[in-house]
Structure formats: structure tokens, C-alpha cells
Design a protein around this motif. Structure first.
Motif, PDB file in Angstrom:
ATOM      1  N   ILE A   5      -3.816  -8.040  10.109  1.00 25.84           N
ATOM      2  CA  ILE A   5      -5.044  -8.023   9.309  1.00 25.84           C
ATOM      3  C   ILE A   5      -6.209  -8.478  10.172  1.00 25.84           C
ATOM      4  N   GLU A   6      -7.285  -7.693  10.100  1.00 25.99           N
ATOM      5  CA  GLU A   6      -8.469  -8.027  10.885  1.00 25.99           C
ATOM      6  C   GLU A   6      -9.685  -8.044   9.952  1.00 25.99           C
ATOM      7  N   ILE A   7     -10.560  -9.000  10.153  1.00 23.51           N
ATOM      8  CA  ILE A   7     -11.785  -9.090   9.351  1.00 23.51           C
ATOM      9  C   ILE A   7     -12.962  -8.922  10.296  1.00 23.51           C
ATOM     10  N   ILE A   8     -13.794  -7.940  10.029  1.00 25.29           N
ATOM     11  CA  ILE A   8     -14.952  -7.729  10.890  1.00 25.29           C
ATOM     12  C   ILE A   8     -16.204  -7.551  10.026  1.00 25.29           C
ATOM     13  N   GLU A   9     -17.351  -7.717  10.664  1.00 29.52           N
ATOM     14  CA  GLU A   9     -18.603  -7.405   9.981  1.00 29.52           C
ATOM     15  C   GLU A   9     -19.085  -6.077  10.548  1.00 29.52           C
ATOM     16  N   GLY A  10     -19.442  -5.134   9.684  1.00 23.01           N
ATOM     17  CA  GLY A  10     -19.893  -3.850  10.204  1.00 23.01           C
ATOM     18  C   GLY A  10     -20.025  -2.788   9.142  1.00 23.01           C
ATOM     19  N   ASP A  11     -20.063  -1.545   9.635  1.00 28.60           N
ATOM     20  CA  ASP A  11     -20.251  -0.366   8.790  1.00 28.60           C
ATOM     21  C   ASP A  11     -18.942   0.430   8.801  1.00 28.60           C
ATOM     22  N   ILE A  12     -18.371   0.645   7.650  1.00 33.46           N
ATOM     23  CA  ILE A  12     -17.048   1.289   7.576  1.00 33.46           C
ATOM     24  C   ILE A  12     -17.084   2.726   8.095  1.00 33.46           C
ATOM     25  N   THR A  13     -18.223   3.380   8.005  1.00 29.15           N
ATOM     26  CA  THR A  13     -18.294   4.782   8.447  1.00 29.15           C
ATOM     27  C   THR A  13     -18.155   4.917   9.964  1.00 29.15           C
ATOM     28  N   LYS A  14     -18.304   3.808  10.675  1.00 25.01           N
ATOM     29  CA  LYS A  14     -18.227   3.841  12.138  1.00 25.01           C
ATOM     30  C   LYS A  14     -16.832   3.481  12.670  1.00 25.01           C
ATOM     31  N   GLN A  15     -15.917   3.163  11.786  1.00 27.41           N
ATOM     32  CA  GLN A  15     -14.624   2.625  12.223  1.00 27.41           C
ATOM     33  C   GLN A  15     -13.697   3.704  12.795  1.00 27.41           C
ATOM     34  N   GLN A  16     -13.153   3.411  13.947  1.00 27.32           N
ATOM     35  CA  GLN A  16     -12.207   4.319  14.601  1.00 27.32           C
ATOM     36  C   GLN A  16     -10.796   3.955  14.148  1.00 27.32           C
ATOM     37  N   VAL A  17     -10.499   4.378  12.940  1.00 26.72           N
ATOM     38  CA  VAL A  17      -9.178   4.118  12.362  1.00 26.72           C
ATOM     39  C   VAL A  17      -8.642   5.437  11.815  1.00 26.72           C
ATOM     40  N   ASP A  18      -7.364   5.466  11.449  1.00 31.75           N
ATOM     41  CA  ASP A  18      -6.794   6.701  10.907  1.00 31.75           C
ATOM     42  C   ASP A  18      -7.377   7.022   9.531  1.00 31.75           C
ATOM     43  N   ALA A  19      -7.565   5.985   8.712  1.00 32.28           N
ATOM     44  CA  ALA A  19      -8.066   6.214   7.352  1.00 32.28           C
ATOM     45  C   ALA A  19      -9.042   5.125   6.954  1.00 32.28           C
TER      46      ALA A  19
END
Ligand code: ADP
Length: 173
Positions: A5-19
Motif C-alpha cells: 500500500i502506498e499513499i501519495i499526493e497527486g493527480d490520479i489521471t497521471k498515475q502509471q498503473v494498470d488500473a
């Protein structure tokens, strides 16, 4: 387990994840907040696919492609509208996390990013929602080995601080 589990501050539309998970509404036809941001970043094909799905009940989840997003998939889930807390809000929000993670396993997503479902326009108290988000994710990851990372993307420092505080509580007990 807590390393998944990771907690970050940011914009979800920029995330390089599978989903990425979208805090959608029952129509699945877009809206404000994170939903609007995801539709803008994904492009009009996302709305077209959502239109074909024809809606989603509160607490459930539906999968589409990510189109122009870095994420391959969008998992749309519909959080409950806060009505004071005695209208099944907690259980419905827990279902959003359970069903979104289940959908992620089904599509083979190894990395998944969540926004703070229901805590914007839908008015769910942030601390209470965060506790549900982290507790349900912990429970799910304890039984599932296929998801490698769940990222909670906090929009602003208040959410980021709250997630970190509740994370310590949930993982100390
Ligand atoms: P809901 O209707 O489920 O409350 P909102 O989109 O209004 O959905 O808010 C859900 C959460 O998403 C809020 O905490 C809001 O701050 C956050 N949010 C808004 N835009 C973004 C974004 N681009 N990335 C991540 N989180 C976002």
C-alpha cells in the motif's frame, strides 16, 4: 503486506498503473471532480464505452479501457452519497473498495490507484471514509496475492495527512 500500500499526493489521471478507479455516479456519464478529470484525460472514447454499459448501482464496479490515460483500465465505482451515516453508507463504501479490487484481479491488474471515493461532492466524512478504504484494502490484500500495489492518490495535503494518520492506526492494531 503494508508494503503493498502506498499513499501519495497527486493527480490520479497521471498515475502509471494498470488500473485507476473512478469515483463515478450511477449514470457513468461523467461529472465533476475526479470523474470529470478522468474523462477529460481519457478522451471522448471513454464516454462512448460508458454509455454502452448503461449505468452502475451504488457499491458496484464496472471496467472500461483507459484510452488516452497512462492506465490501461478504468474501474468505475459508485460511492454512496452521505446522508448522515444511518443509510448503509459505510457498507456501501466498503463494497466499492471490495468490488473494485475484485474487478482489478479479474482483469489481471497488478497495480491499482484509488481516489478518496465519496469524500468530495458526495460529502462522506474524510476520516471515516479513509478508515474504510484502508481497512477493506488490507483485508482484501491479506487474501489476494495477485495485486502487487494499491496506491491511494490524495488530492491535497489534508487528504494526504489523513491517509497517513489512519494508515498508522489500521496497521498498528
Ligand atoms: P464523489 O462524488 O465520490 O464525492 P468527487 O470527485 O467529488 O467524488 O471527490 C472524490 C475525491 O476525489 C475528493 O477527495 C477529491 O478531492 C478527489 N479528487 C478530485 N480530483 C482528483 C484528481 N484529479 N485526482 C485524485 N483525486 C481527485
Amino acid at each position: 503486506m503494508k508494503e503493498r500500500i502506498e499513499i501519495i499526493e497527486g493527480d490520479i489521471t497521471k498515475q502509471q498503473v494498470d488500473a485507476i478507479v473512478n469515483a463515478a455516479n450511477q449514470s457513468l456519464l461523467g461529472g465533476g471532480g475526479v470523474d470529470g478529470a478522468i474523462h477529460r484525460a481519457a478522451g471522448p472514447e471513454l464516454l462512448e464505452e460508458c454509455r454502452k454499459i448503461g449505468g452502475c448501482p451504488t457499491g458496484e464496479a464496472r471496467v472500461t479501457k483507459g484510452y488516452k490515460l497512462p492506465a490501461k483500465w478504468v474501474i468505475h465505482t459508485v460511492g454512496p452519497i452521505w446522508r448522515g451515516g444511518n443509510n448503509n453508507e459505510d457498507q456501501l463504501l466498503a463494497s466499492c473498495y471490495q468490488n473494485s479490487l475484485k474487478a482489478a484481479v479479474e482483469i489481471g491488474a497488478k497495480t491499482v490507484a484509488f481516489p478518496s471515493i465519496s469524500t468530495g461532492a458526495y460529502g462522506f466524512p474524510l476520516e471515516r471514509a479513509t478508515k474504510i478504504a484502508l481497512t477493506e484494502t488490507k483485508k482484501f490484500l491479506e487474501k489476494d496475492q495477485s495485486i502487487e500495489k494499491v496506491v491511494f492518490v490524495c488530492f491535497g495535503t489534508q487528504a494526504f495527512d489523513t491517509y497517513n494518520k489512519i494508515f498508522d492506526q489500521v496497521f498498528s492494531s
